[in-house]
Design a protein around this motif. Structure first.
Motif, PDB file in Angstrom:
ATOM      1  N   THR A  44      35.906  45.727  91.911  1.00 32.90           N
ATOM      2  CA  THR A  44      37.146  45.276  92.538  1.00 32.90           C
ATOM      3  C   THR A  44      37.063  45.436  94.053  1.00 32.90           C
ATOM      4  N   GLY A  45      36.487  46.536  94.509  1.00 36.62           N
ATOM      5  CA  GLY A  45      36.269  46.688  95.938  1.00 36.62           C
ATOM      6  C   GLY A  45      35.359  45.608  96.497  1.00 36.62           C
ATOM      7  N   GLY A  46      34.328  45.235  95.731  1.00 36.47           N
ATOM      8  CA  GLY A  46      33.445  44.159  96.161  1.00 36.47           C
ATOM      9  C   GLY A  46      34.169  42.829  96.279  1.00 36.47           C
ATOM     10  N   ALA A  47      35.066  42.550  95.346  1.00 37.97           N
ATOM     11  CA  ALA A  47      35.852  41.318  95.419  1.00 37.97           C
ATOM     12  C   ALA A  47      36.720  41.310  96.673  1.00 37.97           C
ATOM     13  N   HIS A  48      37.294  42.461  97.012  1.00 42.83           N
ATOM     14  CA  HIS A  48      38.082  42.545  98.240  1.00 42.83           C
ATOM     15  C   HIS A  48      37.218  42.225  99.458  1.00 42.83           C
ATOM     16  N   ARG A  49      36.026  42.780  99.499  1.00 44.36           N
ATOM     17  CA  ARG A  49      35.143  42.530 100.643  1.00 44.36           C
ATOM     18  C   ARG A  49      34.694  41.067 100.701  1.00 44.36           C
ATOM     19  N   TRP A  50      34.568  40.444  99.551  1.00 45.40           N
ATOM     20  CA  TRP A  50      34.236  39.018  99.479  1.00 45.40           C
ATOM     21  C   TRP A  50      35.325  38.200 100.160  1.00 45.40           C
ATOM     22  N   ALA A  51      36.587  38.495  99.824  1.00 40.28           N
ATOM     23  CA  ALA A  51      37.706  37.781 100.437  1.00 40.28           C
ATOM     24  C   ALA A  51      37.743  38.028 101.944  1.00 40.28           C
ATOM     25  N   ILE A  52      37.543  39.267 102.356  1.00 37.45           N
ATOM     26  CA  ILE A  52      37.539  39.599 103.784  1.00 37.45           C
ATOM     27  C   ILE A  52      36.476  38.785 104.516  1.00 37.45           C
ATOM     28  N   ALA A  53      35.285  38.701 103.932  1.00 36.31           N
ATOM     29  CA  ALA A  53      34.186  37.980 104.579  1.00 36.31           C
ATOM     30  C   ALA A  53      34.535  36.509 104.774  1.00 36.31           C
ATOM     31  N   PHE A  54      35.087  35.858 103.770  1.00 37.32           N
ATOM     32  CA  PHE A  54      35.477  34.460 103.890  1.00 37.32           C
ATOM     33  C   PHE A  54      36.536  34.286 104.972  1.00 37.32           C
ATOM     34  N   LEU A  55      37.540  35.148 104.978  1.00 37.22           N
ATOM     35  CA  LEU A  55      38.628  35.010 105.939  1.00 37.22           C
ATOM     36  C   LEU A  55      38.136  35.251 107.361  1.00 37.22           C
ATOM     37  N   GLN A  56      37.287  36.240 107.547  1.00 37.14           N
ATOM     38  CA  GLN A  56      36.794  36.537 108.888  1.00 37.14           C
ATOM     39  C   GLN A  56      35.848  35.455 109.399  1.00 37.14           C
ATOM     40  N   ALA A  57      35.127  34.804 108.505  1.00 36.73           N
ATOM     41  CA  ALA A  57      34.178  33.763 108.920  1.00 36.73           C
ATOM     42  C   ALA A  57      34.879  32.487 109.368  1.00 36.73           C
ATOM     43  N   GLY A  58      36.101  32.264 108.905  1.00 36.27           N
ATOM     44  CA  GLY A  58      36.859  31.094 109.319  1.00 36.27           C
ATOM     45  C   GLY A  58      36.668  29.899 108.402  1.00 36.27           C
ATOM     46  N   PRO A  59      37.526  28.897 108.563  1.00 30.71           N
ATOM     47  CA  PRO A  59      37.544  27.765 107.620  1.00 30.71           C
ATOM     48  C   PRO A  59      36.327  26.861 107.688  1.00 30.71           C
ATOM     49  N   ASP A  60      35.574  26.911 108.786  1.00 26.05           N
ATOM     50  CA  ASP A  60      34.443  25.998 108.939  1.00 26.05           C
ATOM     51  C   ASP A  60      33.106  26.636 108.585  1.00 26.05           C
ATOM     52  N   SER A  61      33.134  27.879 108.150  1.00 22.39           N
ATOM     53  CA  SER A  61      31.889  28.560 107.783  1.00 22.39           C
ATOM     54  C   SER A  61      31.250  27.887 106.580  1.00 22.39           C
ATOM     55  N   LYS A  62      29.926  27.878 106.564  1.00 23.35           N
ATOM     56  CA  LYS A  62      29.178  27.325 105.434  1.00 23.35           C
ATOM     57  C   LYS A  62      28.460  28.421 104.648  1.00 23.35           C
ATOM     58  N   GLU A  63      28.609  29.651 105.084  1.00 29.09           N
ATOM     59  CA  GLU A  63      27.849  30.748 104.490  1.00 29.09           C
ATOM     60  C   GLU A  63      28.319  31.062 103.070  1.00 29.09           C
ATOM     61  N   ARG A  64      27.381  31.459 102.234  1.00 28.69           N
ATOM     62  CA  ARG A  64      27.698  31.949 100.899  1.00 28.69           C
ATOM     63  C   ARG A  64      27.609  33.476 100.949  1.00 28.69           C
ATOM     64  N   PHE A  65      28.723  34.128 100.659  1.00 23.93           N
ATOM     65  CA  PHE A  65      28.808  35.569 100.882  1.00 23.93           C
ATOM     66  C   PHE A  65      28.487  36.350  99.615  1.00 23.93           C
ATOM     67  N   VAL A  66      27.781  37.432  99.780  1.00 22.70           N
ATOM     68  CA  VAL A  66      27.529  38.391  98.707  1.00 22.70           C
ATOM     69  C   VAL A  66      28.088  39.728  99.187  1.00 22.70           C
ATOM     70  N   PRO A  67      29.133  40.237  98.565  1.00 25.76           N
ATOM     71  CA  PRO A  67      29.749  41.461  99.079  1.00 25.76           C
ATOM     72  C   PRO A  67      28.807  42.660  98.989  1.00 25.76           C
ATOM     73  N   ASP A  68      28.817  43.446 100.043  1.00 24.15           N
ATOM     74  CA  ASP A  68      27.972  44.636 100.115  1.00 24.15           C
ATOM     75  C   ASP A  68      28.795  45.849  99.691  1.00 24.15           C
ATOM     76  N   VAL A  69      28.400  46.450  98.581  1.00 23.11           N
ATOM     77  CA  VAL A  69      29.075  47.673  98.117  1.00 23.11           C
ATOM     78  C   VAL A  69      28.085  48.833  98.059  1.00 23.11           C
ATOM     79  N   SER A  70      27.009  48.712  98.840  1.00 23.75           N
ATOM     80  CA  SER A  70      25.982  49.752  98.808  1.00 23.75           C
ATOM     81  C   SER A  70      26.492  51.089  99.342  1.00 23.75           C
ATOM     82  N   ASP A  71      27.614  51.059 100.063  1.00 20.38           N
ATOM     83  CA  ASP A  71      28.170  52.301 100.586  1.00 20.38           C
ATOM     84  C   ASP A  71      29.129  52.978  99.620  1.00 20.38           C
ATOM     85  N   ALA A  72      29.329  52.378  98.442  1.00 24.47           N
ATOM     86  CA  ALA A  72      30.226  52.998  97.457  1.00 24.47           C
ATOM     87  C   ALA A  72      29.620  54.328  97.011  1.00 24.47           C
ATOM     88  N   PRO A  73      30.318  55.433  97.217  1.00 29.29           N
ATOM     89  CA  PRO A  73      29.719  56.736  96.933  1.00 29.29           C
ATOM     90  C   PRO A  73      29.722  57.062  95.446  1.00 29.29           C
TER      91      PRO A  73
END
Length: 246
Positions: A44-73
């Motif tokens: 669920t935290g990864g899904a949140h980071r996925w949404a954040i990445a899309f929103l921060q990249a902006g509407p014209d981004s073409k990137e495909r995002f893979v959420p990074d949860v490697s810091d999850a303790p």
């Protein structure tokens, strides 16, 4: 639902996840085979980071995002980690007008898409995780669940059927879904490659009646169809759900 209700839902269900007793992190999650409670929290935290990445990249981004949860303790700290990620999601969402252009996995859309998508993501996974605990899960709030059914019927299910298709014998069948607590009704006509959501009721081949929470959980395959009142051809519903594995 309004944007504020989506944000309130994300915050409320996020707080419930963050309040899980760390003693239960190793418990299996029955509705998500192969997951432990910790796995569900990190997902669920990864899904949140996925949404954040899309929103921060902006509407014209073409990137495909893979959420990074490697810091999850490991251990108890993962619930605090999740709380921080949930707070970061809310902070990002509040920066955007709901009608502002955005991009998502469906293509160009608006920020409201992510508000709704994350409200539904955290709602269903909150239920998954609570359902794994000794005290069980609280039902989904009626308005959240009804909005979830709308999202499922207008976005999630058509997206999956567009890729997988339906058995030919299901094409043309009609499914009616009636929420007894909110008064909402959804009428779906199945196609080989999707569904049509009809504006007016028509005679249905199978009808589901129940609370919005129970109906949403059935459509998400978190509960058996027998938990709601079902009349007509159950095999039509089963055939749809066999294809739409969410």
């Amino acid at each position: 639902m309004t944007a504020q209700l989506w944000l309130d839902s994300i915050a409320a269900d996020g707080a419930r996840i963050a309040a899980i007793d760390p003693a239960h992190l190793a418990l299996p999650v029955p509705s998500c085979p192969g997951w432990t409670v910790r796995d569900g929290i990190v997902h669920t935290g990864g899904a949140h980071r996925w949404a954040i990445a899309f929103l921060q990249a902006g509407p014209d981004s073409k990137e495909r995002f893979v959420p990074d949860v490697s810091d999850a303790p490991d251990g108890d700290a993962v619930v605090r980690w999740y709380a921080d990620v949930n707070a970061a999601l809310l902070e990002e969402l509040r920066k955007h007008d709901p009608d502002a252009p955005a991009r998502a996995f469906i293509g160009r859309t608006t920020a409201a898409f992510w508000m709704r998508r994350m409200a539904q993501e955290v709602s269903i996974h909150r239920w998954d995780l609570q359902n794994a605990l000794p005290d069980g899960a609280e039902p989904l709030p009626a308005w959240t669940a009804a909005d979830g059914i709308t999202e499922l019927t207008r976005m999630q299910i058509p997206l999956i059927l567009g890729k997988k298709g339906l058995p030919a014998e299901l094409a043309g069948k009609v499914i009616a879904i009636e929420a007894t607590d909110t008064g909402d009704r959804w009428t779906l006509r199945l196609r080989a490659d999707g569904i049509d959501v009809l504006d007016e009721p028509v005679p249905a081949d199978v009808t589901l009646r129940g609370t919005a929470s129970d109906l949403d959980l059935v459509l998400w395959r978190r509960a058996e169809p027998g938990t709601v009142d079902l009349t007509g051809e159950r095999e039509v519903l089963d055939g749809l759900l066999d294809v739409v594995v969410i």
